[in-house]
Design a protein around this motif. Structure first.
Motif, PDB file in Angstrom:
ATOM      1  N   GLY A 253       0.790  -1.224   0.000  1.00 24.24           N
ATOM      2  CA  GLY A 253       0.000   0.000   0.000  1.00 24.24           C
ATOM      3  C   GLY A 253       0.819   1.269   0.000  1.00 24.24           C
ATOM      4  N   ILE A 254       2.083   1.175  -0.486  1.00 21.30           N
ATOM      5  CA  ILE A 254       2.959   2.348  -0.430  1.00 21.30           C
ATOM      6  C   ILE A 254       3.320   2.898  -1.805  1.00 21.30           C
ATOM      7  CG2 ILE A 254       3.987   1.700   1.784  1.00 21.30           C
ATOM      8  CD1 ILE A 254       6.375   0.541   0.261  1.00 21.30           C
TER       9      ILE A 254
ATOM     10  N   PRO B 260       9.840  12.300  -1.291  1.00 18.49           N
ATOM     11  CA  PRO B 260      10.225  12.181   0.110  1.00 18.49           C
ATOM     12  C   PRO B 260       9.956  13.493   0.856  1.00 18.49           C
ATOM     13  CG  PRO B 260      11.917  11.264  -1.308  1.00 18.49           C
ATOM     14  CD  PRO B 260      10.948  11.950  -2.203  1.00 18.49           C
ATOM     15  N   TYR B 261       9.353  13.394   2.015  1.00 15.87           N
ATOM     16  CA  TYR B 261       9.016  14.550   2.857  1.00 15.87           C
ATOM     17  C   TYR B 261       8.075  15.519   2.148  1.00 15.87           C
ATOM     18  CZ  TYR B 261      13.139  12.754   5.253  1.00 15.87           C
ATOM     19  OH  TYR B 261      14.047  11.937   5.869  1.00 15.87           O
ATOM     20  N   GLY B 262       7.338  15.030   1.163  1.00 16.35           N
ATOM     21  CA  GLY B 262       6.401  15.881   0.441  1.00 16.35           C
ATOM     22  C   GLY B 262       5.158  16.191   1.260  1.00 16.35           C
ATOM     23  N   THR B 263       4.369  17.142   0.767  1.00 19.58           N
ATOM     24  CA  THR B 263       3.167  17.580   1.489  1.00 19.58           C
ATOM     25  C   THR B 263       1.889  17.054   0.852  1.00 19.58           C
ATOM     26  OG1 THR B 263       3.101  19.615   0.175  1.00 19.58           O
ATOM     27  CG2 THR B 263       4.308  19.696   2.263  1.00 19.58           C
TER      28      THR B 263
ATOM     29  N   ILE C 240       9.487  -0.551  11.182  1.00 22.92           N
ATOM     30  CA  ILE C 240       9.995   0.740  11.639  1.00 22.92           C
ATOM     31  C   ILE C 240       8.979   1.361  12.588  1.00 22.92           C
ATOM     32  CG2 ILE C 240      10.710   3.052  10.941  1.00 22.92           C
ATOM     33  CD1 ILE C 240      11.628   1.923   8.312  1.00 22.92           C
ATOM     34  N   SER C 241       9.436   1.770  13.765  1.00 20.70           N
ATOM     35  CA  SER C 241       8.559   2.410  14.735  1.00 20.70           C
ATOM     36  C   SER C 241       8.384   3.881  14.387  1.00 20.70           C
ATOM     37  CB  SER C 241       9.148   2.299  16.138  1.00 20.70           C
ATOM     38  OG  SER C 241      10.383   3.010  16.212  1.00 20.70           O
TER      39      SER C 241
ATOM     40  N   THR D 274       7.550   7.248   1.778  1.00 18.66           N
ATOM     41  CA  THR D 274       6.355   6.768   2.472  1.00 18.66           C
ATOM     42  C   THR D 274       6.090   7.654   3.677  1.00 18.66           C
ATOM     43  OG1 THR D 274       7.570   5.229   3.908  1.00 18.66           O
ATOM     44  CG2 THR D 274       6.854   4.413   1.765  1.00 18.66           C
ATOM     45  N   ARG D 275       4.830   7.814   4.009  1.00 17.07           N
ATOM     46  CA  ARG D 275       4.478   8.694   5.118  1.00 17.07           C
ATOM     47  C   ARG D 275       5.098   8.206   6.427  1.00 17.07           C
ATOM     48  NH1 ARG D 275      -1.925   8.596   4.384  1.00 17.07           N
ATOM     49  NH2 ARG D 275      -1.326   6.427   4.005  1.00 17.07           N
ATOM     50  N   ALA D 276       4.964   6.927   6.717  1.00 23.49           N
ATOM     51  CA  ALA D 276       5.467   6.395   7.982  1.00 23.49           C
ATOM     52  C   ALA D 276       6.992   6.366   8.021  1.00 23.49           C
ATOM     53  CB  ALA D 276       4.913   4.989   8.218  1.00 23.49           C
TER      54      ALA D 276
END
Length: 399
Positions: A207-208, A221-224, A272-273, A307-309
């Motif tokens: 789902g990524i 990466p780090y997009g809004t 990843i936490s 990815t957001r997470a």
């Protein structure tokens, strides 16, 4: 820690990726700051991917013509051979084609290995036929073995997979072997050719995968955008490493000053936490190896898969570790996507470019990161992390 009397130096570097196949072409791609994506039809939908440029593909096909045995090898192996030959030539490690060099060890890894060839052989198996080359050409060990054949390396030949940390782990292994005196020269890096139907489908199943196939930057990466923008790319990168006494270091040399590792218990499907505990541990361990009077970092090249997470976890780890003194942050995945097991080594290539240019070209999309160009770039920290909770950090310094 006090500065060491001997250093592991990057003598040479070889890479092939969507950004280019030599120093000139790749550097120009970084200066341009333009992504090199295309898209394929997958599952009835357009899907962004990053393939080799036409020039790089032509170079790879020329390599295949040089040895009749290369026709049976997986694309990941061919990419590794191409990069390794470049690294050896740049390092000035001339070799005799009829003699092996026992002082040269090889560690080239891959997250997925011979993905394309495995899928081809499985299809043949389903149809009732299977080539006798199926097993020897799809085992992970054939990566370093074929690289060793190509550059006449007679030392240790190691292939491994630690998911997306693979390349940095290989480099760290090379550093350890050189420092221990178990090798005099070491080729280390990663390779990946994941642009196959099944591999793309696996990433989509998580789902990524990015749906921004019609945007200038499908990977952000780090997009809004609020979306997951992970996408796959292919490529390989290999470093030629050697241990050199401090007195013999040449000005402008790049050394591997420190390596760090991190691991955390799996709390999610990617391992990843939210706090990025594995990143924190890896970066802290690497920085602790730097001289006590100078542990500053000018730039961090993040793993940041889009990815957001994942992006949020790494940024949280950086903030927790550096607090009010966060270095400049950059990445190259917005240009070439995620190359899985080779991504860490391609990030090292990006680091070498930054040392040379002394400037960062920021991506042309909206980002949560502030544009904070460093005054000088003399020390760079490179991160990588992978499924299973593992992480690795590398500190590079320019003398």
């Amino acid at each position: 820690m006090e500065r060491a009397k001997e250093h592991v130096v990057i003598r040479g570097y070889g890479a092939i990726s969507p950004l280019g196949y030599d120093i000139r072409s790749t550097s120009q791609s970084y200066v341009n700051g333009k992504p090199v994506f295309t898209y394929v039809q997958h599952g009835g939908r357009p899907t962004p991917v990053a393939t080799l440029s036409a020039g790089a593909e032509s170079q790879l096909q020329q390599l295949v013509l040089q040895n009749p045995n290369y026709h049976q090898l997986d694309r990941s192996v061919l990419l590794a051979i191409f990069a390794a030959r470049q690294a050896v030539i740049q390092a000035g490690w001339t070799y005799n084609q009829s003699e092996s060099r026992e002082d040269l060890a090889v560690n080239v890894g891959s997250s997925r290995g011979a993905t394309g060839l495995t899928e081809q052989h499985f299809e043949a198996y389903q149809q009732g036929t299977l080539s006798p080359t199926a097993s020897p050409t799809t085992t992970l060990g054939n990566l370093s073995s074929w690289v060793a054949h190509a550059v006449q390396a007679g030392g240790a030949q190691i292939s491994h997979s630690i998911t997306c940390s693979t390349a940095l782990m290989a480099i760290a292994n090379g550093v350890a072997w050189l420092r221990a005196g178990m090798a005099q020269r070491f080729l280390a890096g990663g390779t990946e050719a994941p642009l196959t139907n099944f591999t793309i489908a696996q990433m989509k199943a998580i789902g990524i995968y990015s749906t921004l196939w019609d945007q200038p930057f499908p990977c952000q990466p780090y997009g809004t955008s609020g979306q997951n923008t992970f996408m796959l790319g292919e490529g390989a990168a290999v470093l030629a490493l050697e241990k050199v006494p401090s007195a013999q270091l040449e000005k402008g040399s790049v050394i591997i000053e420190a390596v760090g590792f991190g691991f955390e218990q799996i709390k999610s499907k990617t391992g990843i936490s939210a706090e990025g505990l594995n990143f924190q541990q890896a970066m802290r361990q690497a920085i602790s190896q730097l001289p006590l009077h100078d542990q500053s970092v000018d730039v961090i090249i993040t793993h940041s898969p889009g990815t957001r997470a994942g992006d949020k976890a790494e940024l949280s780890a950086i903030q927790a570790l550096f607090q009010d003194n966060i270095p400049s942050i950059t990445t190259n995945k917005h240009l070439l996507g995620h190359t899985l097991g080779s991504s860490g080594a391609l990030s090292v290539q990006y680091a070498l470019h930054l040392f040379e240019q002394q400037s960062i070209v920021y991506p042309g999309y909206s980002s949560i990161l502030q544009k904070c160009p460093p005054h000088t770039i003399n020390r760079i920290l490179v991160n990588a992390a992978g499924f299973g909770g593992n992480a690795a950090s590398l500190v590079l310094s320019m003398i």
